[in-house]
Write a protein that holds these residues in place. Structure first.
Motif, PDB file in Angstrom:
ATOM      1  N   ARG A 132       0.828  -1.201   0.000  1.00 35.30           N
ATOM      2  CA  ARG A 132       0.000   0.000   0.000  1.00 35.30           C
ATOM      3  C   ARG A 132       0.868   1.258   0.000  1.00 35.30           C
ATOM      4  N   LEU A 133       1.917   1.239   0.833  1.00 33.63           N
ATOM      5  CA  LEU A 133       2.812   2.398   0.878  1.00 33.63           C
ATOM      6  C   LEU A 133       3.503   2.604  -0.462  1.00 33.63           C
ATOM      7  N   ALA A 134       3.887   1.494  -1.088  1.00 37.32           N
ATOM      8  CA  ALA A 134       4.543   1.599  -2.394  1.00 37.32           C
ATOM      9  C   ALA A 134       3.571   2.187  -3.405  1.00 37.32           C
ATOM     10  N   ALA A 135       2.313   1.739  -3.348  1.00 35.98           N
ATOM     11  CA  ALA A 135       1.304   2.246  -4.280  1.00 35.98           C
ATOM     12  C   ALA A 135       1.062   3.728  -4.031  1.00 35.98           C
ATOM     13  N   GLU A 136       0.995   4.107  -2.740  1.00 32.41           N
ATOM     14  CA  GLU A 136       0.785   5.525  -2.414  1.00 32.41           C
ATOM     15  C   GLU A 136       1.976   6.363  -2.858  1.00 32.41           C
ATOM     16  N   GLY A 137       3.186   5.825  -2.617  1.00 32.78           N
ATOM     17  CA  GLY A 137       4.406   6.519  -3.026  1.00 32.78           C
ATOM     18  C   GLY A 137       4.420   6.728  -4.531  1.00 32.78           C
ATOM     19  N   ALA A 138       4.064   5.676  -5.251  1.00 33.46           N
ATOM     20  CA  ALA A 138       4.057   5.760  -6.716  1.00 33.46           C
ATOM     21  C   ALA A 138       3.001   6.753  -7.179  1.00 33.46           C
ATOM     22  N   SER A 139       1.878   6.760  -6.462  1.00 36.81           N
ATOM     23  CA  SER A 139       0.789   7.652  -6.828  1.00 36.81           C
ATOM     24  C   SER A 139       1.179   9.121  -6.596  1.00 36.81           C
ATOM     25  N   THR A 140       1.844   9.369  -5.471  1.00 37.88           N
ATOM     26  CA  THR A 140       2.358  10.721  -5.197  1.00 37.88           C
ATOM     27  C   THR A 140       3.334  11.128  -6.286  1.00 37.88           C
ATOM     28  N   LEU A 157       4.370  18.268 -13.263  1.00 43.30           N
ATOM     29  CA  LEU A 157       5.580  18.742 -13.940  1.00 43.30           C
ATOM     30  C   LEU A 157       5.454  18.676 -15.451  1.00 43.30           C
ATOM     31  N   THR A 158       4.780  17.646 -15.927  1.00 45.18           N
ATOM     32  CA  THR A 158       4.768  17.407 -17.362  1.00 45.18           C
ATOM     33  C   THR A 158       3.450  17.809 -18.024  1.00 45.18           C
ATOM     34  N   GLY A 159       2.455  18.159 -17.218  1.00 39.77           N
ATOM     35  CA  GLY A 159       1.169  18.535 -17.780  1.00 39.77           C
ATOM     36  C   GLY A 159       0.438  17.371 -18.437  1.00 39.77           C
ATOM     37  N   THR A 160       0.608  16.166 -17.900  1.00 36.65           N
ATOM     38  CA  THR A 160      -0.136  15.025 -18.440  1.00 36.65           C
ATOM     39  C   THR A 160      -0.944  14.369 -17.322  1.00 36.65           C
ATOM     40  N   ASP A 161      -1.890  13.549 -17.721  1.00 36.25           N
ATOM     41  CA  ASP A 161      -2.770  12.927 -16.729  1.00 36.25           C
ATOM     42  C   ASP A 161      -2.225  11.562 -16.310  1.00 36.25           C
ATOM     43  N   VAL A 162      -0.991  11.499 -15.875  1.00 36.29           N
ATOM     44  CA  VAL A 162      -0.428  10.187 -15.543  1.00 36.29           C
ATOM     45  C   VAL A 162      -1.058   9.606 -14.280  1.00 36.29           C
ATOM     46  N   TYR A 163      -1.279   8.311 -14.299  1.00 35.53           N
ATOM     47  CA  TYR A 163      -1.782   7.628 -13.104  1.00 35.53           C
ATOM     48  C   TYR A 163      -1.078   6.284 -12.975  1.00 35.53           C
ATOM     49  N   THR A 209      11.442   8.706  -4.964  1.00 31.34           N
ATOM     50  CA  THR A 209      12.054   8.076  -3.792  1.00 31.34           C
ATOM     51  C   THR A 209      11.517   8.716  -2.510  1.00 31.34           C
ATOM     52  N   SER A 210      11.431  10.039  -2.493  1.00 35.28           N
ATOM     53  CA  SER A 210      10.950  10.667  -1.260  1.00 35.28           C
ATOM     54  C   SER A 210       9.525  10.245  -0.962  1.00 35.28           C
ATOM     55  N   GLY A 211       8.714  10.115  -2.024  1.00 37.37           N
ATOM     56  CA  GLY A 211       7.337   9.648  -1.838  1.00 37.37           C
ATOM     57  C   GLY A 211       7.306   8.318  -1.101  1.00 37.37           C
ATOM     58  N   PHE A 212       8.112   7.398  -1.581  1.00 41.87           N
ATOM     59  CA  PHE A 212       8.186   6.071  -0.958  1.00 41.87           C
ATOM     60  C   PHE A 212       8.707   6.144   0.479  1.00 41.87           C
ATOM     61  N   ILE A 213       9.845   6.800   0.608  1.00 44.53           N
ATOM     62  CA  ILE A 213      10.549   6.762   1.893  1.00 44.53           C
ATOM     63  C   ILE A 213       9.754   7.484   2.983  1.00 44.53           C
ATOM     64  N   PHE A 254       9.676  -3.609  -6.234  1.00 47.06           N
ATOM     65  CA  PHE A 254       8.400  -2.918  -6.387  1.00 47.06           C
ATOM     66  C   PHE A 254       8.341  -2.401  -7.807  1.00 47.06           C
ATOM     67  N   GLU A 255       7.232  -2.662  -8.446  1.00 48.06           N
ATOM     68  CA  GLU A 255       7.130  -2.306  -9.850  1.00 48.06           C
ATOM     69  C   GLU A 255       5.821  -1.543 -10.037  1.00 48.06           C
ATOM     70  N   SER A 256       5.915  -0.294 -10.482  1.00 51.03           N
ATOM     71  CA  SER A 256       4.698   0.503 -10.696  1.00 51.03           C
ATOM     72  C   SER A 256       4.560   0.820 -12.169  1.00 51.03           C
ATOM     73  N   ARG A 257       3.437   0.429 -12.735  1.00 56.34           N
ATOM     74  CA  ARG A 257       3.190   0.741 -14.138  1.00 56.34           C
ATOM     75  C   ARG A 257       2.451   2.069 -14.215  1.00 56.34           C
ATOM     76  N   ILE A 258       3.073   3.033 -14.875  1.00 56.01           N
ATOM     77  CA  ILE A 258       2.512   4.381 -14.962  1.00 56.01           C
ATOM     78  C   ILE A 258       1.950   4.575 -16.364  1.00 56.01           C
TER      79      ILE A 258
END
Lengths: 175, 398
Positions: free
Chosen positions: B13-21, B29-35, B114-118, B160-164
């Motif tokens: 869950r923390l990894a998912a939240e970190g990736a989401s942040t 930063l990029t002006g795209t709707d990444v999720y 990384t900061s999101g995760f940590i 941990f692998e997050s598909r963006i």
């Protein structure tokens, strides 16, 4: 789940031509929006897609629920048809929709597999739960495409109240 | 060493939240709707990771952690993904080949993630975690990993692998986060507590190997039945939020068979071919010419093939786990992959919030036929069964 009046992708301009910006709704997830966007969710097997909208304000939302009711089961409200509907009605209310005008459209909840030890399939239970919950909350079901044995992907345009349903064999329906 | 499922869920869950942040920040930063489409925790034998990463070029950042967690962590993207990302971050200003440009862009993106995760981990553990300044790394294959994370003597590697993804822009990439194995497992153990079932982590790679053997015998059965040479490409054990299992399979139309498993562990097995592969293998089993497409004859052939593949697969499990596992007759399916998994996930989702998904890919050398075998065991029963594996069995990288 919060009304996404700003949300991610507000600046993308929605891609090609006049196509609306698309916003993803995951499994066990819901999205309520006041914007003129398309809410999309895919891979509905036994899961049920519940679209709720207020045709006057164009505010609406889409729920992709997995199971009928939370009861003792773990997970967030959006995982469940009944709990997710409650949550979405609250969010629509907060976003400015008129509670009495809310209407519903349903799609999904097929019975693709005959799993042992089940009297009714999860899909059937999900549809029953939606009917019960919506009736109890005086939300009319305007249209539905549920059951059968095919998976579905859906797109919902809350501003028009249109629900686009497509299945793997290429069939398309607009509700 | 035991890791309780609850801790693993928390970290997932923390990894998912970190990736989401991280995705939110990248979106801004990029002006795209990444999720984040899905974040999974994979435990791989060192040898399998070497195979999976072989020949792939990565760029990323490495940080050292001190305090609540000790060790090195690498956050990496494939070089091609980094290229796309850099173009979004700083349009038209350079390429990954421009070392100083790549360094600053990747460091910026890596830092956010990384900061999101940590930060999530530090909050959860209620301890301070200090990060050393991120250093830029660029390497091929498993050389991207921190020095101590990849060690053939160790039981495995946590990844941990997050598909963006972006719906409105053609953007899809994967972020890998690899914590130093020892530090990470120590931490999982430290947070252990309560009554939730525990997984003996040192036995997971062994279980993975056993699954690979099961998949190999399933693949051999394809060869036997159809005359087509096949090989098991990769076999891995992932731990994912239950609602993300369908997106692991994807929306592409598949044909194949589903089985319920009874015994220890119980669960489900899905044998899924893409349509072209399904047609190809089915026709290899049918002596006469048939109409193109997947008709009644092909369905029958795929049922038969599924049956024999499943027997091969679960025999491997039952032998190592020293249990008996039965399977139901095959149910044929021909539909969107994600929709097919839906009823299975709904059933498991009544009692669990996460699922172990064991995924093996079988391919022909010319890539004409591809088959994915997904096993979804009941997690409590899997934990109990893993505990039964003999301690004497050799584990780890090859």
């Amino acid at each position: 789940m919060a009304p996404s009046d700003s949300g991610l992708g507000g600046r993308t301009g929605g891609g090609f031509g006049n196509e609306k910006e698309r916003v993803k709704v995951g499994v066990s997830d819901a999205e309520v929006t006041t914007r003129d966007v398309t809410l999309v969710t895919s891979g509905l097997g036994s899961c049920l897609g519940v679209a709720l909208y207020d045709p006057h304000s164009g505010i609406g939302g889409l729920l992709h629920a997995m199971l009928p009711e939370s009861a003792d089961h773990p997970g967030p409200p959006e995982k469940f048809v009944v709990d997710g509907i409650d949550q979405m009605i609250d969010d629509l209310d907060r976003a400015g929709a008129a509670r009495r005008s809310i209407q519903a459209k349903l799609a999904g909840a097929s019975s693709m597999l005959d799993l042992e030890t089940e009297s009714a399939s999860v899909g059937e239970q999900n549809v029953d739960a939606a009917h019960r919950a919506l009736e109890a909350r005086n939300v009319p079901i305007k249209n539905a495409d549920t059951g059968g044995s095919n998976g579905r992907s859906i797109r919902f345009e809350p501003a028009e109240g249109k629900l686009f349903v497509s299945s793997a064999d290429g069939d398309r329906r607009v509700l | 060493m035991y890791v309780d499922i609850q801790s693993l869920e928390t970290f997932s869950r923390l990894a998912a939240e970190g990736a989401s942040t991280a995705a939110d920040s990248l979106g801004q930063l990029t002006g795209t709707d990444v999720y984040v489409e899905v974040t999974d925790v994979t435990l791989m034998a060192a040898g399998d990771l070497r195979e999976t990463f072989a020949g792939r070029e990565f760029v990323g950042v490495e940080v050292g952690l001190e305090g609540g967690i000790v060790g090195q962590t690498v956050m990496a993207f494939e070089r091609d993904a980094a290229e796309v990302l850099l173009e979004k971050l700083m349009p038209g200003s350079g390429s990954v080949d421009d070392e100083s440009f790549a360094r600053s862009g990747v460091q910026e993106a890596g830092n956010i993630m990384t900061s999101g995760f940590i930060d999530g981990w530090a909050d959860h553990l209620g301890v301070g975690i200090d990060m050393t300044p991120p250093s830029y790394v660029r390497a091929t294959g498993t050389d991207i990993l921190p020095g101590n994370a990849f060690d053939n003597d160790r039981a495995g590697v946590f990844m941990f692998e997050s598909r963006i993804r972006s719906l409105n822009n053609k953007l899809e990439f994967t972020i890998y986060m690899l914590p130093e194995y020892a530090g990470f497992t120590d931490m999982l153990q430290r947070t252990e507590g309560g009554s939730s079932p525990a997984i003996p982590v040192e036995k997971l790679p062994e279980f993975n190997q056993m699954t690979k053997q099961g998949a190999t015998s399933a693949a051999d059965n394809i060869t036997m039945m159809t005359g087509t040479e096949t090989d098991v490409e990769v076999s891995r054990l992932r731990f994912v939020p239950i609602q993300d299992v369908p997106s692991e399979v994807g929306d592409t139309t598949v044909a194949g068979t589903i089985f319920e498993l009874h015994g220890r562990p119980s669960g489900y097995l899905a044998i899924l071919f893409d349509e072209a592969s399904a047609e190809e293998v089915a026709q290899g089993m049918i002596p006469t010419e048939t109409e193109p497409g997947i008709g009644e004859m092909e369905r029958g052939a795929l049922r038969e093939l599924g049956n024999i593949m499943t027997s091969g697969f679960i025999d491997g499990w039952a032998n190592v786990l020293e249990t008996s596992i039965e399977h139901t007759p095959p149910q044929f399916i021909h539909d969107m992959g994600s929709a097919v998994m839906d009823p299975l996930v709904s059933r498991l989702g009544r009692t669990q919030e996460h699922a172990f998904i064991i995924d093996s890919t079988v391919r022909t050398p010319d890539d004409d036929v591809r088959c994915d075998i997904y096993a979804l065991p009941d997690q409590h029963e899997l934990a109990a069964a893993l505990d039964q594996i003999d301690d004497g069995v050799s584990v780890g990288g090859r």
